[in-house]
Design an enzyme around this catalytic site. Structure first.
Site, mmCIF file in Angstrom:
data_model
loop_
_atom_site.group_PDB
_atom_site.id
_atom_site.type_symbol
_atom_site.label_atom_id
_atom_site.label_comp_id
_atom_site.label_asym_id
_atom_site.label_seq_id
_atom_site.Cartn_x
_atom_site.Cartn_y
_atom_site.Cartn_z
ATOM 1 N N VAL A 1 0.900 -1.038 0.095
ATOM 2 C CA VAL A 1 0.258 -0.173 0.163
ATOM 3 C C VAL A 1 0.924 1.156 0.062
ATOM 4 O O VAL A 1 1.421 1.458 0.848
ATOM 5 C CB VAL A 1 -1.167 -0.342 1.149
ATOM 6 C CG1 VAL A 1 -1.918 1.302 1.394
ATOM 7 C CG2 VAL A 1 -1.695 -0.901 0.837
ATOM 8 N N CYS B 1 5.140 -2.212 3.100
ATOM 9 C CA CYS B 1 5.213 -2.683 1.729
ATOM 10 C C CYS B 1 4.495 -4.675 2.171
ATOM 11 O O CYS B 1 3.311 -4.058 3.261
ATOM 12 C CB CYS B 1 6.494 -3.688 2.066
ATOM 13 S SG CYS B 1 7.815 -2.601 1.708
ATOM 14 N N GLU C 1 4.926 -7.500 3.288
ATOM 15 C CA GLU C 1 4.895 -8.219 4.131
ATOM 16 C C GLU C 1 4.573 -7.166 5.434
ATOM 17 O O GLU C 1 4.250 -8.375 6.734
ATOM 18 C CB GLU C 1 6.497 -8.320 4.258
ATOM 19 C CG GLU C 1 7.085 -8.874 3.375
ATOM 20 C CD GLU C 1 7.325 -8.053 2.407
ATOM 21 O OE1 GLU C 1 6.673 -7.209 2.164
ATOM 22 O OE2 GLU C 1 8.983 -8.607 1.717
ATOM 23 N N CYS D 1 12.385 -6.677 1.588
ATOM 24 C CA CYS D 1 13.571 -4.831 1.365
ATOM 25 C C CYS D 1 13.982 -5.532 3.289
ATOM 26 O O CYS D 1 13.652 -7.009 4.170
ATOM 27 C CB CYS D 1 12.550 -3.594 1.780
ATOM 28 S SG CYS D 1 11.460 -4.149 2.652
ATOM 29 N N CYS E 1 11.643 -5.799 6.365
ATOM 30 C CA CYS E 1 10.687 -6.831 5.978
ATOM 31 C C CYS E 1 11.183 -7.646 6.596
ATOM 32 O O CYS E 1 10.916 -9.075 7.204
ATOM 33 C CB CYS E 1 9.613 -7.037 4.666
ATOM 34 S SG CYS E 1 8.642 -5.391 4.651
HETATM 35 N N1 THU Z 1 7.836 -3.390 -1.745
HETATM 36 C C1 THU Z 1 6.966 -4.756 -0.785
HETATM 37 O O1 THU Z 1 5.841 -5.049 -0.434
HETATM 38 N N2 THU Z 1 7.549 -6.151 -0.439
HETATM 39 C C2 THU Z 1 9.253 -6.283 -0.063
HETATM 40 O O2 THU Z 1 10.025 -6.691 -0.084
HETATM 41 C C3 THU Z 1 9.778 -4.509 -1.486
HETATM 42 C C4 THU Z 1 9.168 -3.569 -1.714
HETATM 43 C C5 THU Z 1 6.817 -2.878 -2.560
HETATM 44 C C6 THU Z 1 6.819 -2.171 -1.440
HETATM 45 C C7 THU Z 1 6.763 -0.101 -3.458
HETATM 46 O O3 THU Z 1 5.285 -0.383 -2.890
HETATM 47 C C8 THU Z 1 7.219 -1.397 -3.984
HETATM 48 O O4 THU Z 1 7.022 -2.482 -4.172
HETATM 49 C C9 THU Z 1 8.407 -0.921 -4.694
HETATM 50 O O5 THU Z 1 9.509 -0.273 -4.017
#
Ligand code: THU
Length: 138
Positions: free
Chosen positions: A53, A63, A65, A96, A99
């Site tokens: 979101v 993220c 996660e 990331c 997370c």
């Molecule tokens: N993103 C995630 O949802 N999880 C991660 O572990 C890496 C990045 C999302 C965050 C953002 O909305 C998009 O990926 C680009 O970075």
């Protein structure tokens, strides 16, 4: 499903991949156009999931996660046993740094996460991670 004494062997990875991919369709990602879905089976046998979101202020982005762990805690679903994170194309998405810390804290001892090389221990995501035992050193 109770907390396994060793790495779980009966995980339905295809089901988790399907749930995670379904979650990517609910992403709110108008800024990056990069949708992420996360799904996990837990120690209570529940399936929990999340999606990313984003926010116009960028730095507030949640993220997938974060949603996954929020779903876990909100439903008292125990600890994570097996986790899948995918992008909208269905490709595995590496969590990331933030997370990784989130997942490690909420993972059962032998929890697995699907990676490009196949299932790996969640704890291997973050060697030497900060955990509750370190609070006493303050
Ligand atoms: N993103 C995630 O949802 N999880 C991660 O572990 C890496 C990045 C999302 C965050 C953002 O909305 C998009 O990926 C680009 O970075």
């Amino acid at each position: 499903m109770s907390s396994p004494d060793s790495a779980p062997s009966d995980i339905n990875w295809d089901q988790l991949r399907q749930v995670a991919l379904e979650m990517t369709k609910r992403a709110y990602a108008p800024y990056s156009n990069f949708s992420v879905g996360a799904a996990a089976i837990t120690t209570t046998g529940s399936i929990v999931s999340g999606t990313n979101v984003e926010n116009v202020s960028y730095g507030l982005t949640l993220c997938a996660e974060c949603g996954l762990v929020s779903d876990l805690v909100a439903h008292s679903a125990g600890k994570l046993v097996a986790v899948v994170v995918v992008s909208g194309s269905g490709e595995h998405c590496a969590p990331c740094g933030r997370c990784r810390q989130l997942l490690v804290e909420h993972a059962a001892p032998h929890a697995l996460i699907n990676t490009a090389e196949g299932p790996r221990p969640v704890v291997d995501l973050l060697p030497g991670h900060f955990d509750v035992s370190r609070l006493k050193d303050g």
